[in-house]
Design an enzyme around this catalytic site. Structure first.
Site, PDB file in Angstrom:
ATOM      1  N   TYR A 168      -5.954  -6.139  14.457  1.00 60.09           N
ATOM      2  CA  TYR A 168      -4.836  -7.019  14.131  1.00 60.09           C
ATOM      3  C   TYR A 168      -4.767  -8.232  15.045  1.00 60.09           C
ATOM      4  O   TYR A 168      -4.910  -8.131  16.263  1.00 60.09           O
ATOM      5  CB  TYR A 168      -3.505  -6.271  14.251  1.00 60.09           C
TER       6      TYR A 168
ATOM      7  N   ASP B 136       0.828  -1.211   0.000  1.00 61.88           N
ATOM      8  CA  ASP B 136       0.000   0.000   0.000  1.00 61.88           C
ATOM      9  C   ASP B 136       0.863   1.262   0.000  1.00 61.88           C
ATOM     10  O   ASP B 136       0.829   2.053   0.950  1.00 61.88           O
ATOM     11  CB  ASP B 136      -0.964  -0.009   1.199  1.00 61.88           C
TER      12      ASP B 136
ATOM     13  N   LYS C 287     -12.021  -5.645  -4.648  1.00 62.50           N
ATOM     14  CA  LYS C 287     -13.317  -5.817  -3.958  1.00 62.50           C
ATOM     15  C   LYS C 287     -14.476  -5.473  -4.894  1.00 62.50           C
ATOM     16  O   LYS C 287     -15.301  -4.606  -4.618  1.00 62.50           O
ATOM     17  CB  LYS C 287     -13.390  -5.004  -2.672  1.00 62.50           C
TER      18      LYS C 287
ATOM     19  N   THR D 144      -2.031  -5.546  -4.420  1.00 60.38           N
ATOM     20  CA  THR D 144      -1.996  -4.141  -4.820  1.00 60.38           C
ATOM     21  C   THR D 144      -3.375  -3.490  -4.666  1.00 60.38           C
ATOM     22  O   THR D 144      -4.402  -4.175  -4.620  1.00 60.38           O
ATOM     23  CB  THR D 144      -1.582  -4.028  -6.308  1.00 60.38           C
TER      24      THR D 144
ATOM     25  N   ASP E  55      -6.592  -6.115  -4.999  1.00 52.46           N
ATOM     26  CA  ASP E  55      -7.637  -6.171  -3.967  1.00 52.46           C
ATOM     27  C   ASP E  55      -8.762  -5.196  -4.322  1.00 52.46           C
ATOM     28  O   ASP E  55      -9.029  -4.246  -3.596  1.00 52.46           O
ATOM     29  CB  ASP E  55      -6.995  -5.826  -2.620  1.00 52.46           C
TER      30      ASP E  55
ATOM     31  N   ASP F  69     -20.277  -5.543  -8.247  1.00 48.48           N
ATOM     32  CA  ASP F  69     -21.374  -5.139  -9.132  1.00 48.48           C
ATOM     33  C   ASP F  69     -21.991  -6.356  -9.830  1.00 48.48           C
ATOM     34  O   ASP F  69     -21.603  -7.503  -9.579  1.00 48.48           O
ATOM     35  CB  ASP F  69     -20.845  -4.104 -10.143  1.00 48.48           C
ATOM     36  N   ILE F  70     -22.923  -6.088 -10.715  1.00 47.88           N
ATOM     37  CA  ILE F  70     -23.526  -7.171 -11.497  1.00 47.88           C
ATOM     38  C   ILE F  70     -22.459  -7.747 -12.448  1.00 47.88           C
ATOM     39  O   ILE F  70     -21.447  -7.094 -12.720  1.00 47.88           O
ATOM     40  CB  ILE F  70     -24.750  -6.670 -12.292  1.00 47.88           C
ATOM     41  N   GLY F  71     -22.716  -8.970 -12.951  1.00 53.20           N
ATOM     42  CA  GLY F  71     -21.713  -9.685 -13.744  1.00 53.20           C
ATOM     43  C   GLY F  71     -21.168  -8.881 -14.918  1.00 53.20           C
ATOM     44  O   GLY F  71     -19.956  -8.775 -15.119  1.00 53.20           O
TER      45      GLY F  71
HETATM   46  P1  5BU Z   1      -2.465  -3.339   6.972  1.00 50.00           P
HETATM   47  O1  5BU Z   1      -1.541  -2.183   6.771  1.00 50.00           O
HETATM   48  O2  5BU Z   1      -1.730  -4.651   7.290  1.00 50.00           O
HETATM   49  O3  5BU Z   1      -3.579  -3.041   7.920  1.00 50.00           O
HETATM   50  O4  5BU Z   1      -3.111  -3.539   5.508  1.00 50.00           O
HETATM   51  C1  5BU Z   1      -4.147  -4.452   5.292  1.00 50.00           C
HETATM   52  C2  5BU Z   1      -4.462  -4.574   3.827  1.00 50.00           C
HETATM   53  O5  5BU Z   1      -5.425  -5.604   3.657  1.00 50.00           O
HETATM   54  C3  5BU Z   1      -5.032  -3.338   3.159  1.00 50.00           C
HETATM   55  O6  5BU Z   1      -4.525  -3.277   1.853  1.00 50.00           O
HETATM   56  C4  5BU Z   1      -6.537  -3.574   3.128  1.00 50.00           C
HETATM   57  O7  5BU Z   1      -7.163  -3.040   1.972  1.00 50.00           O
HETATM   58  C5  5BU Z   1      -6.622  -5.094   3.069  1.00 50.00           C
HETATM   59  N1  5BU Z   1      -7.802  -5.656   3.746  1.00 50.00           N
HETATM   60  C6  5BU Z   1      -8.023  -5.536   5.097  1.00 50.00           C
HETATM   61  O8  5BU Z   1      -7.240  -4.944   5.822  1.00 50.00           O
HETATM   62  N2  5BU Z   1      -9.125  -6.126   5.657  1.00 50.00           N
HETATM   63  C7  5BU Z   1     -10.038  -6.785   4.934  1.00 50.00           C
HETATM   64  O9  5BU Z   1     -11.011  -7.307   5.487  1.00 50.00           O
HETATM   65  C8  5BU Z   1      -9.804  -6.892   3.542  1.00 50.00           C
HETATM   66  C9  5BU Z   1      -8.684  -6.330   2.978  1.00 50.00           C
HETATM   67 BR1  5BU Z   1     -10.992  -7.809   2.496  1.00 50.00          BR
END
Ligand code: 5BU
Length: 244
Positions: A198, A16, A71, A39, A69, A74-76
């Site tokens: 976490y 990120d 996410k 990414t 990532d 939407d519709i197909g």
């Molecule tokens: P972190 O810096 O370790 O908190 O980053 C977590 C990454 O995982 C971040 O890119 C989020 O978009 C991604 N993520 C998340 O934290 N939790 C979720 O439930 C999902 C994705 Br799905």
């Protein structure tokens, strides 16, 4: 899993960073200690097509699967088209995330997106999330898993890495045929920024995760190389412990 075994790491790096130079630097530093690269292409301020191609080549050379990532939700038909567009995710992502809130056709849309450019890829469905107060109830999780298990285009599920008991429950629902990847993992457990939570890397793997997704634990560390090595060994040793 082959890459994971070669590198002795079940870590997917959540890269990120919002500049291309920051992203290149990360891969160069920690590429040898992580098994996949996650990414958010739309975070990058100086993105352009050519530099992104170079970045994907660098990731492939570092033996990393690329996981956007996005996410999708939407519709197909629209999901299929969202795989194209300016970022052309279908051409470089090996994995993408999707919600199943709109029904199962979103997965077919994403798979059609890959086949439009003669590529294959896998979808990770959000069965749980790591953020506090999320609306993915246990009943919803169960529905996502029972639909996703049947679908060849679904590679696995996102589980909540911050709560080992939720991962255990998810593993029972998923069985052994699909993967569980878990964000919300940090050696420093507890509450993170803006509602993130976490859990500990070892506990996530012991509870049934196949891959810990780690972002700030690595990229915001003063020494990303040492941090990546720590997450790699915590995850790999936990896998050995779990399988013995
Ligand atoms: P972190 O810096 O370790 O908190 O980053 C977590 C990454 O995982 C971040 O890119 C989020 O978009 C991604 N993520 C998340 O934290 N939790 C979720 O439930 C999902 C994705 Br799905």
């Amino acid at each position: 899993m082959e890459v994971a075994a070669r590198k002795k790491s079940l870590v997917c790096l959540a890269a990120d960073r919002n500049t291309m130079s920051g992203l290149f630097e990360l891969i160069e530093l920690v590429g040898p200690y992580v098994a996949a690269l996650k990414t958010h292409v739309d975070l990058v301020e100086d993105w352009n097509k050519e530099i992104w191609e170079e970045f994907c080549d660098a990731a492939n050379n570092a033996d990393l699967l690329i996981f956007e990532d996005r996410k999708f939700a939407d519709i197909g038909k629209i999901s299929r088209n969202q795989m194209a567009g300016i970022y052309d995710i279908r051409s470089w992502a090996d994995l993408v995330t999707s919600h199943l809130i709109s029904g199962p056709d979103v997965v077919d849309g994403l798979q059609t997106g890959w086949s439009d450019v003669n590529r294959d890829g896998g979808v990770l469905l959000l069965a749980q999330m790591s953020s506090r107060g999320n609306l993915l109830t246990p009943e919803y999780t169960e529905r996502v898993v029972s639909e996703g298990r049947k679908h060849a285009g679904v590679f696995g599920f996102i589980g909540n890495g911050s709560r080992p008991s939720e991962i255990t429950d998810l593993r029972k629902m998923v069985g052994d045929e699909k993967m569980i990847w878990t964000p919300g993992v940090n050696l420093q457990t507890g509450d993170g920024e803006m509602g993130q939570r976490y859990g500990d890397p070892r506990s996530a793997i012991i509870s049934g995760s196949d891959c810990i997704i780690v972002g700030s634990g690595i990229h915001q560390s003063e020494n990303p190389i040492e941090a990546a090595k720590k997450y790699a060994s915590a995850s790999w040793n936990a896998l050995l412990e779990r399988e013995l």
